[in-house]
Motif scaffolding. Structure first.
Motif, PDB file in Angstrom:
ATOM      1  N   LYS A 163      97.257  87.748  -9.190  1.00 49.55           N
ATOM      2  CA  LYS A 163      98.623  87.536  -9.686  1.00 49.55           C
ATOM      3  C   LYS A 163      98.638  87.476 -11.208  1.00 49.55           C
ATOM      4  O   LYS A 163      99.566  87.961 -11.859  1.00 49.55           O
ATOM      5  CB  LYS A 163      99.204  86.252  -9.095  1.00 49.55           C
ATOM      6  N   MET A 164      97.604  86.865 -11.803  1.00 46.65           N
ATOM      7  CA  MET A 164      97.541  86.701 -13.258  1.00 46.65           C
ATOM      8  C   MET A 164      97.337  88.027 -13.989  1.00 46.65           C
ATOM      9  O   MET A 164      97.641  88.139 -15.174  1.00 46.65           O
ATOM     10  CB  MET A 164      96.394  85.750 -13.631  1.00 46.65           C
ATOM     11  N   VAL A 196     111.974  81.625 -12.320  1.00 46.87           N
ATOM     12  CA  VAL A 196     110.776  81.105 -12.984  1.00 46.87           C
ATOM     13  C   VAL A 196     109.761  80.566 -11.982  1.00 46.87           C
ATOM     14  O   VAL A 196     108.574  80.403 -12.303  1.00 46.87           O
ATOM     15  CB  VAL A 196     111.163  79.988 -13.983  1.00 46.87           C
ATOM     16  N   TRP A 197     110.200  80.327 -10.732  1.00 48.33           N
ATOM     17  CA  TRP A 197     109.291  79.823  -9.707  1.00 48.33           C
ATOM     18  C   TRP A 197     108.130  80.785  -9.456  1.00 48.33           C
ATOM     19  O   TRP A 197     107.018  80.361  -9.114  1.00 48.33           O
ATOM     20  CB  TRP A 197     110.042  79.560  -8.406  1.00 48.33           C
ATOM     21  N   ALA A 257     102.182  81.109  -9.322  1.00 51.16           N
ATOM     22  CA  ALA A 257     100.876  81.686  -9.639  1.00 51.16           C
ATOM     23  C   ALA A 257      99.946  80.633 -10.237  1.00 51.16           C
ATOM     24  O   ALA A 257      98.765  80.542  -9.878  1.00 51.16           O
ATOM     25  CB  ALA A 257     101.043  82.857 -10.603  1.00 51.16           C
ATOM     26  N   PHE A 258     100.470  79.822 -11.149  1.00 51.72           N
ATOM     27  CA  PHE A 258      99.648  78.769 -11.762  1.00 51.72           C
ATOM     28  C   PHE A 258      99.372  77.646 -10.775  1.00 51.72           C
ATOM     29  O   PHE A 258      98.312  77.016 -10.821  1.00 51.72           O
ATOM     30  CB  PHE A 258     100.349  78.218 -13.007  1.00 51.72           C
ATOM     31  N   LEU A 259     100.311  77.397  -9.870  1.00 54.23           N
ATOM     32  CA  LEU A 259     100.111  76.368  -8.850  1.00 54.23           C
ATOM     33  C   LEU A 259      98.957  76.754  -7.926  1.00 54.23           C
ATOM     34  O   LEU A 259      98.159  75.902  -7.522  1.00 54.23           O
ATOM     35  CB  LEU A 259     101.396  76.175  -8.044  1.00 54.23           C
ATOM     36  N   GLY A 262      99.420  90.029  -6.023  1.00 54.43           N
ATOM     37  CA  GLY A 262     100.065  90.551  -7.222  1.00 54.43           C
ATOM     38  C   GLY A 262     100.620  91.937  -6.956  1.00 54.43           C
ATOM     39  O   GLY A 262     101.039  92.257  -5.848  1.00 54.43           O
ATOM     40  N   THR A 263     100.597  92.781  -7.967  1.00 53.64           N
ATOM     41  CA  THR A 263     101.101  94.150  -7.809  1.00 53.64           C
ATOM     42  C   THR A 263      99.990  95.180  -7.983  1.00 53.64           C
ATOM     43  O   THR A 263     100.252  96.360  -8.149  1.00 53.64           O
ATOM     44  CB  THR A 263     102.219  94.437  -8.846  1.00 53.64           C
TER      45      THR A 263
END
Length: 242
Positions: A134-135, A157-158, A163-165, A213-214
């Protein structure tokens, strides 16, 4: 085969119904699904139907403009319809296999096999690996995630926070930080996450799963449900074992 198009001008469910009806009148079109939020129309057809055919059908309705989607990363393209199940989900199969093997190795290094240690190691590997992908393109992930997650749809923004969670949860499982809190947060977050996945799969929406992610173009499917459900069951099991 499946093709995706972008149609501007759709504003309500009546527009959606009209597009579905018009497109289904075209020979060789088998099924049509519409995502009003993104303007993406997914068309399943027996054989290729030229784009101009769909544009001609919409000619009497000038408010609707059809074009090929510009962002190929946020829609399910034609390539997946030509792949086998294993080819499509190979990235997830490999990731889960690697994480499982490493978790078993960590667990067997102890004198006795402990399911708690295995599940904790698996969860750590899962969250750290999935957050990594994701990052790689955080903005693209957040945009894709907002297409189906019930929270991200209302609070964009969630997607960034999520991703950080995942990264924080991965570290928490790795260092065994406050197991009760870590598993409780995991249970809540993954339960909320699976709601949007279930809705998308049950509604047969042709969109990309953003779990990795993409980077990989994976379609939303029962595999995604199993993935989230597994995290929910593991966190619940560890809470009960504490």
């Amino acid at each position: 085969m499946t093709h995706n198009y972008h149609i501007s001008g759709m504003t309500c469910e009546a527009c959606e119904a009209k597009i579905v009806y018009l497109f289904k009148q075209i020979p060789d079109v088998q099924n049509v699904s519409v995502d009003l939020k993104t303007g993406i129309v997914s068309v399943e057809m027996q054989k290729h139907v030229p784009t101009v055919t769909f544009q001609e059908v919409l000619t009497p309705y000038p408010k609707y403009r059809l074009s090929e989607p510009k962002d190929k990363n946020t829609v399910l393209g034609n390539s997946n319809s030509q792949k086998s199940w294993l080819e499509t989900y190979k990235p997830i199969v490999l990731i889960f296999s690697y994480i499982s093997v490493v978790s078993f190795i960590i667990t067997f290094n102890n004198s006795d096999f402990e399911w708690m240690l295995f599940m904790r190691s698996f969860m750590a590997g899962f969250f750290l690996t999935f957050s990594f992908f994701k990052m790689l393109n955080l903005k693209a992930f957040a945009e894709s995630y907002a297409m189906y997650d019930v929270v991200a749809q209302k609070i964009p923004v969630w997607g960034y926070v999520y991703a950080f969670l995942e990264l924080i949860l991965g570290i928490a499982f790795a260092v065994n930080f406050n197991p009760f809190v870590t598993n409780l947060v995991t249970l809540i977050v993954m339960t909320v996450s699976i709601i949007g996945v279930l809705k998308s799969v049950l509604n047969q929406r042709k969109i990309q799963c953003a779990c990795l992610g993409t980077i990989f173009n994976l379609p939303m499917s029962t595999v995604t449900i199993i993935e989230d459900a597994l995290m929910i069951l593991m966190s619940l099991a560890m809470l009960l074992m504490l």
